[in-house]
Write an enzyme that holds these catalytic residues in place. Structure first.
Site, PDB file in Angstrom:
ATOM      1  CB  CYS A 195      -0.625   0.132   1.217  1.00 35.09           C
ATOM      2  SG  CYS A 195      -2.496  -1.354   1.581  1.00 35.09           S
TER       3      CYS A 195
ATOM      4  CE  LYS B  36      -7.323  -2.177   4.859  1.00 41.71           C
ATOM      5  NZ  LYS B  36      -6.738  -1.703   3.429  1.00 41.71           N
TER       6      LYS B  36
ATOM      7  NE  ARG C 286      -5.021  -8.035   0.923  1.00 37.69           N
ATOM      8  CZ  ARG C 286      -4.628  -8.373   1.904  1.00 37.69           C
ATOM      9  NH1 ARG C 286      -3.418  -9.523   2.492  1.00 37.69           N
ATOM     10  NH2 ARG C 286      -4.922  -7.764   2.932  1.00 37.69           N
TER      11      ARG C 286
ATOM     12  NE  ARG D 221      -2.470  -5.188   1.814  1.00 39.87           N
ATOM     13  CZ  ARG D 221      -2.175  -5.086   0.617  1.00 39.87           C
ATOM     14  NH1 ARG D 221      -0.983  -5.175   0.658  1.00 39.87           N
ATOM     15  NH2 ARG D 221      -2.514  -5.451  -0.665  1.00 39.87           N
TER      16      ARG D 221
ATOM     17  CE  LYS E 206     -11.274  -2.952   4.124  1.00 35.54           C
ATOM     18  NZ  LYS E 206     -10.149  -2.649   3.778  1.00 35.54           N
TER      19      LYS E 206
ATOM     20  CB  SER F  77     -14.267  -9.381   0.008  1.00 34.51           C
ATOM     21  OG  SER F  77     -12.482  -9.355   0.380  1.00 34.51           O
TER      22      SER F  77
END
Ligand code: PBG
Ligand code: ZN
Length: 323
Positions: A127, A193, A203, A215, A246, A272
């Site tokens: 990111c 997050k 992804r 991450r 999230k 997702s």
């Protein structure tokens, strides 16, 4: 003497009369993926019912969505070109920028939020800018994020939503937007997050999985609720207009606490993996899908979410699953 709270449950009219929670249809945000090409409507294998759309095809889809009552979308771009500076993220002719222009021209009343992150545009899938030692370089990344947000604003986005989790990004984006006359453009910060396995299907969808490492150095440790609240506090100080938690279902405690401490609206992202699990079990015939979707959406609301970002938005409106 028996105490009987159930008197108010025995009849549907009184049940509905005393129901504490209802999901506001206007509070749903529908995430969508846009790709290069023409006439593309490609189903995402791990997310049945969700698609990658080319710009022309997303307009057709949005026509249906708007008629069903979708008021807002969260847009993700899948570029055809990736490099180590995520150049196509802040290109005025990038996929998101063109999509936003086109969507706003056709549906001026639709509220378009753009995801601001670099992972979809980076050749390595992280990111931010990656240093030689493999670490993400926080501070130089801020300038790229700010440029990306500005280019979305210039294309006509109604709100920007940074999802990268770099320190200081809300302030950097706010400053850049203000300097360029977008003082009224709100920022929805992905504040709490977590480094979650629930993003797996996304992804695949966005082709944004990191090619090395994970991450965990920039997203939150799933074990840390208190630290998540600290992240929320910092984003509020930096000027976030909406803060987000999230994923949702495994973090309802954090959502509740965020709602209690925040002085701005709180969003939750029903991500997702949460969506895919419902779809997979439903395909097997193992759950009552509509009832599960309803229950999940109500859970977010009950826990304190003002805004619910969910891949179920369209079907929830279509099937009337919000009460
Ligand atoms: C980009 C981004 C991700 C999601 C939203 N923005 C993936 C990630 O951080 O790896 C996840 C959304 C979902 O799973 O539905 N940073
Ligand atoms: Zn990212």
């Amino acid at each position: 003497m028996i105490i009987r709270p159930r008197r108010l449950r025995k009849n549907v009219t009184i049940r509905n009369m005393v129901a504490e929670t209802a999901v506001n249809p206007d509070a749903l945000v529908y995430p969508m993926f846009v790709v290069e090409g023409e006439n593309v409507k490609e189903e995402i294998p791990s997310m049945p019912g969700q698609y990658r759309f080319s710009i022309d095809a997303i307009l057709v889809e949005l026509d249906e969505c708007v008629k069903l009552g979708i008021k807002s979308i969260l847009l993700f771009g899948i570029p055809s070109f990736k490099d180590e500076m995520a150049s196509s993220a802040y290109d005025d002719d990038g996929i998101v920028q063109r999509a936003v222009r086109s969507i706003k021209a056709h549906f001026p009343e639709l509220y378009v939020i753009t995801d601001v992150c670099l992972c979809e545009y980076m050749s390595h899938g992280h990111c931010g800018i990656v240093k030689e030692d493999g670490d993400v370089d926080n501070d130089p990344t801020l300038e790229l994020l700010a440029k990306t947000a500005l280019s979305h604003a210039e294309a006509g986005a109604d709100m920007v939503a940074p999802s990268d989790m770099m320190d200081g990004r809300v302030a950097a984006i706010r400053e850049k937007l203000d300097e360029n006359g977008f003082t009224n453009l709100p920022i929805m910060a992905y504040s709490a997050k977590f480094a979650s396995a629930y993003y797996g299907p996304f992804r695949d969808a966005a082709d944004s999985a990191p090619h090395f490492g994970d991450r965990k150095s920039y997203q939150m440790d799933v074990r840390n609720g208190r630290e998540a609240l600290h992240e929320v506090e910092l984003d509020l100080e930096e000027g976030a207009d909406i803060v987000m938690v999230k994923p949702g279902l495994a973090f309802l405690d954090v959502l509740r606490e965020t709602a209690e401490m925040s002085n701005v609206p709180v969003a939750v992202y029903n991500v997702s993996g949460e969506y895919s699990m419902v779809k997979a079990a439903a395909q097997q015939g193992w759950i009552n899908e509509d009832a599960i979707i309803r229950e999940n959406l109500i859970a977010f609301k009950r826990a304190g979410a003002d805004i619910i970002i969910t891949y179920h938005a369209k079907e929830a409106l279509e099937k009337g699953l919000l009460k």
